[in-house]
Design an enzyme around this catalytic site. Sequence first.
Site, PDB file in Angstrom:
ATOM      1  N   ILE A 193      -8.840 -29.640 -40.560  1.00 33.15           N
ATOM      2  CA  ILE A 193     -10.137 -29.406 -39.922  1.00 33.15           C
ATOM      3  C   ILE A 193     -10.643 -30.695 -39.271  1.00 33.15           C
ATOM      4  CG2 ILE A 193     -12.512 -28.685 -40.386  1.00 33.15           C
ATOM      5  CD1 ILE A 193     -11.401 -27.627 -43.133  1.00 33.15           C
ATOM      6  N   SER A 226     -18.117 -29.423 -48.213  1.00 28.07           N
ATOM      7  CA  SER A 226     -17.972 -28.883 -49.567  1.00 28.07           C
ATOM      8  C   SER A 226     -16.994 -27.720 -49.498  1.00 28.07           C
ATOM      9  CB  SER A 226     -19.341 -28.463 -50.101  1.00 28.07           C
ATOM     10  OG  SER A 226     -19.232 -27.953 -51.398  1.00 28.07           O
ATOM     11  N   TYR A 248     -12.330 -29.013 -59.112  1.00 27.63           N
ATOM     12  CA  TYR A 248     -12.690 -29.024 -57.681  1.00 27.63           C
ATOM     13  C   TYR A 248     -14.150 -28.578 -57.507  1.00 27.63           C
ATOM     14  CZ  TYR A 248     -12.087 -27.826 -52.662  1.00 27.63           C
ATOM     15  OH  TYR A 248     -12.190 -27.726 -51.291  1.00 27.63           O
ATOM     16  N   LYS A 275     -17.261 -30.548 -55.676  1.00 22.13           N
ATOM     17  CA  LYS A 275     -17.889 -30.044 -54.446  1.00 22.13           C
ATOM     18  C   LYS A 275     -19.355 -29.673 -54.671  1.00 22.13           C
ATOM     19  CE  LYS A 275     -14.404 -30.321 -51.516  1.00 22.13           C
ATOM     20  NZ  LYS A 275     -14.442 -31.291 -50.416  1.00 22.13           N
TER      21      LYS A 275
HETATM   22  N1  LIG Z   1      -8.613 -25.581 -45.953  1.00 24.26           N
HETATM   23  C1  LIG Z   1      -9.548 -24.842 -46.514  1.00 24.26           C
HETATM   24  O1  LIG Z   1      -9.431 -23.605 -46.606  1.00 24.26           O
HETATM   25  C2  LIG Z   1     -10.786 -25.480 -47.069  1.00 24.26           C
HETATM   26  C3  LIG Z   1     -11.759 -24.640 -47.641  1.00 24.26           C
HETATM   27  C4  LIG Z   1     -12.915 -25.209 -48.138  1.00 24.26           C
HETATM   28  C5  LIG Z   1     -13.117 -26.573 -48.052  1.00 24.26           C
HETATM   29  N2  LIG Z   1     -12.149 -27.369 -47.505  1.00 24.26           N
HETATM   30  C6  LIG Z   1     -12.410 -28.817 -47.427  1.00 24.26           C
HETATM   31  O2  LIG Z   1     -12.209 -29.233 -46.104  1.00 24.26           O
HETATM   32  C7  LIG Z   1     -11.883 -30.631 -46.085  1.00 24.26           C
HETATM   33  C8  LIG Z   1     -10.705 -30.867 -45.153  1.00 24.26           C
HETATM   34  O3  LIG Z   1      -9.574 -30.217 -45.693  1.00 24.26           O
HETATM   35  P1  LIG Z   1      -8.360 -29.641 -44.831  1.00 24.26           P
HETATM   36  O4  LIG Z   1      -8.224 -28.221 -45.177  1.00 24.26           O
HETATM   37  O5  LIG Z   1      -8.497 -30.046 -43.410  1.00 24.26           O
HETATM   38  O6  LIG Z   1      -7.142 -30.381 -45.549  1.00 24.26           O
HETATM   39  P2  LIG Z   1      -6.121 -31.505 -45.086  1.00 24.26           P
HETATM   40  O7  LIG Z   1      -5.383 -31.103 -43.856  1.00 24.26           O
HETATM   41  O8  LIG Z   1      -5.304 -31.774 -46.317  1.00 24.26           O
HETATM   42  O9  LIG Z   1      -7.034 -32.744 -44.759  1.00 24.26           O
HETATM   43  C9  LIG Z   1      -7.531 -33.565 -45.771  1.00 24.26           C
HETATM   44  C10 LIG Z   1      -7.751 -34.957 -45.221  1.00 24.26           C
HETATM   45  O10 LIG Z   1      -8.261 -35.757 -46.302  1.00 24.26           O
HETATM   46  C11 LIG Z   1      -7.522 -36.965 -46.316  1.00 24.26           C
HETATM   47  N3  LIG Z   1      -7.469 -37.559 -47.664  1.00 24.26           N
HETATM   48  C12 LIG Z   1      -7.062 -36.969 -48.809  1.00 24.26           C
HETATM   49  N4  LIG Z   1      -7.094 -37.866 -49.809  1.00 24.26           N
HETATM   50  C13 LIG Z   1      -7.530 -39.040 -49.281  1.00 24.26           C
HETATM   51  C14 LIG Z   1      -7.759 -40.336 -49.795  1.00 24.26           C
HETATM   52  N5  LIG Z   1      -7.518 -40.641 -51.072  1.00 24.26           N
HETATM   53  N6  LIG Z   1      -8.225 -41.297 -48.979  1.00 24.26           N
HETATM   54  C15 LIG Z   1      -8.452 -41.033 -47.688  1.00 24.26           C
HETATM   55  N7  LIG Z   1      -8.235 -39.825 -47.108  1.00 24.26           N
HETATM   56  C16 LIG Z   1      -7.777 -38.847 -47.914  1.00 24.26           C
HETATM   57  C17 LIG Z   1      -6.120 -36.567 -45.881  1.00 24.26           C
HETATM   58  O11 LIG Z   1      -5.431 -37.738 -45.486  1.00 24.26           O
HETATM   59  P3  LIG Z   1      -3.817 -37.825 -45.628  1.00 24.26           P
HETATM   60  O12 LIG Z   1      -3.290 -37.146 -44.399  1.00 24.26           O
HETATM   61  O13 LIG Z   1      -3.548 -39.287 -45.679  1.00 24.26           O
HETATM   62  O14 LIG Z   1      -3.440 -37.102 -46.881  1.00 24.26           O
HETATM   63  C18 LIG Z   1      -6.449 -35.624 -44.746  1.00 24.26           C
HETATM   64  O15 LIG Z   1      -6.714 -36.333 -43.567  1.00 24.26           O
HETATM   65  C19 LIG Z   1     -11.627 -31.017 -47.549  1.00 24.26           C
HETATM   66  O16 LIG Z   1     -12.748 -31.695 -48.045  1.00 24.26           O
HETATM   67  C20 LIG Z   1     -11.471 -29.676 -48.245  1.00 24.26           C
HETATM   68  O17 LIG Z   1     -11.884 -29.756 -49.601  1.00 24.26           O
HETATM   69  C21 LIG Z   1     -10.989 -26.846 -46.997  1.00 24.26           C
END
Ligand SMILES: NC(=O)c1ccc[n+]([C@@H]2O[C@H](COP(=O)([O-])OP(=O)(O)OC[C@H]3O[C@@H](n4cnc5c(N)ncnc54)[C@H](OP(=O)(O)O)[C@@H]3O)[C@@H](O)[C@H]2O)c1
Length: 327
Positions: free
Chosen positions: A34, A170, A200, A204
């Site tokens: 995202i 969140s 989690y 959140k």
């Molecule tokens: N996908 C869903 O359905 C969903 C639903 C509800 C909420 N969310 C929330 O949306 C947000 C984005 O998630 P996403 O789905 O886009 O997942 P994603 O593709 O895994 O993106 C997560 C990002 O967080 C970074 N990250 C993780 N651990 C880190 C650390 N220790 N230090 C710095 N950066 C770190 C990752 O960097 P690296 O590339 O280096 O790992 C990546 O850029 C998250 O907060 C997640 O909880 C997602």
Amino acid sequence: MFSSNLDFNPDELPYYNPIKDRKVALITGGNSGIGFYTVLHLYLHGFIVYIAGRNFNKVSQAIKKLKIEANRRRSLIVENDLNSRFLGELKFIEIDLLNLLNVEKSTKIFKQLESNLNLLILNAGVGALPFGITSDGFEIQFQTNFISNFLLTQRLLPIINNGGRIIYISSIAHRLEFFQFDRNWNFNLKPNIIFTWFRYAMAKSSGIQYMKLLSIKYPNILCYSLHPGFIMNTNFFAYWTRIPFFGIFFWFFFQIFGWFFGCSNEEGSFVTLNCSLNKKIYKNGSYFTTGGKLINSSRISNDLNYATDTWIWTIKELEKRGFKNLD
Ligand SMILES: NC(=O)c1ccc[n+]([C@@H]2O[C@H](COP(=O)([O-])OP(=O)(O)OC[C@H]3O[C@@H](n4cnc5c(N)ncnc54)[C@H](OP(=O)(O)O)[C@@H]3O)[C@@H](O)[C@H]2O)c1
């Protein structure tokens, strides 16, 4: 320019001139999922975007792709519109949320680079991981999704001026904190597939509480939190889909779930973009869901007494680890 199933068009959000307006944004986790599309639109809207990440190569690759995609999209725009739409800038800043000293150091570096931060997006996060403790002594998900965001924000607050915004990503899963969880609990219980979600949820939910209290303490800074939607093709679910052999079943399950209930990575960024850029101002501390719809977050996350307890607990835990002057 972008066609979506959601009733939201990022082109309707304001565009800025990076030289005259100089709008600066810092987003964690902007290299994938995202966050990638959030950065793309901020860049297209003229923001100077600092992508805070833990891996220089990954962020550099993302920056290359973002530039190509932004130019491709601009090539489709009529010339008249291009005169009022400027590309911003993309920059890397190292932040590893699993290392509090690194978070602190990065905020110092950032404050040397910029004297004003217009937009802070707390997007990076991890979920559904096995139990683990960081070198700072917090549960992995709790530190990544909440504690480090708290430290990062408290340290950057002095340069977020009136009219600035802080957006916390969140999740609908925050609702799994259906009664008050003690912040000392780390839910190191089996089966992981269940208790990982409580870990989690606690993180959140704490993040939403934090935004609510910040909005009261700093009424001139807009503090929103949100659920982006179900976006099954990000790296968020990678731990499960990469499990040898069984991973393929998880992958299938996520694809089917996503087909019925999910949205694309880009659509997942819309609620963040709406909170970040929309000139329409909602009540400070509000919570939003997919596409930018205003809704109520859980009763627990709205409990201000409980939120205050979480705040005090967090400050004490950070002080124990040597991080002072946080309040
Ligand atoms: N996908 C869903 O359905 C969903 C639903 C509800 C909420 N969310 C929330 O949306 C947000 C984005 O998630 P996403 O789905 O886009 O997942 P994603 O593709 O895994 O993106 C997560 C990002 O967080 C970074 N990250 C993780 N651990 C880190 C650390 N220790 N230090 C710095 N950066 C770190 C990752 O960097 P690296 O590339 O280096 O790992 C990546 O850029 C998250 O907060 C997640 O909880 C997602």
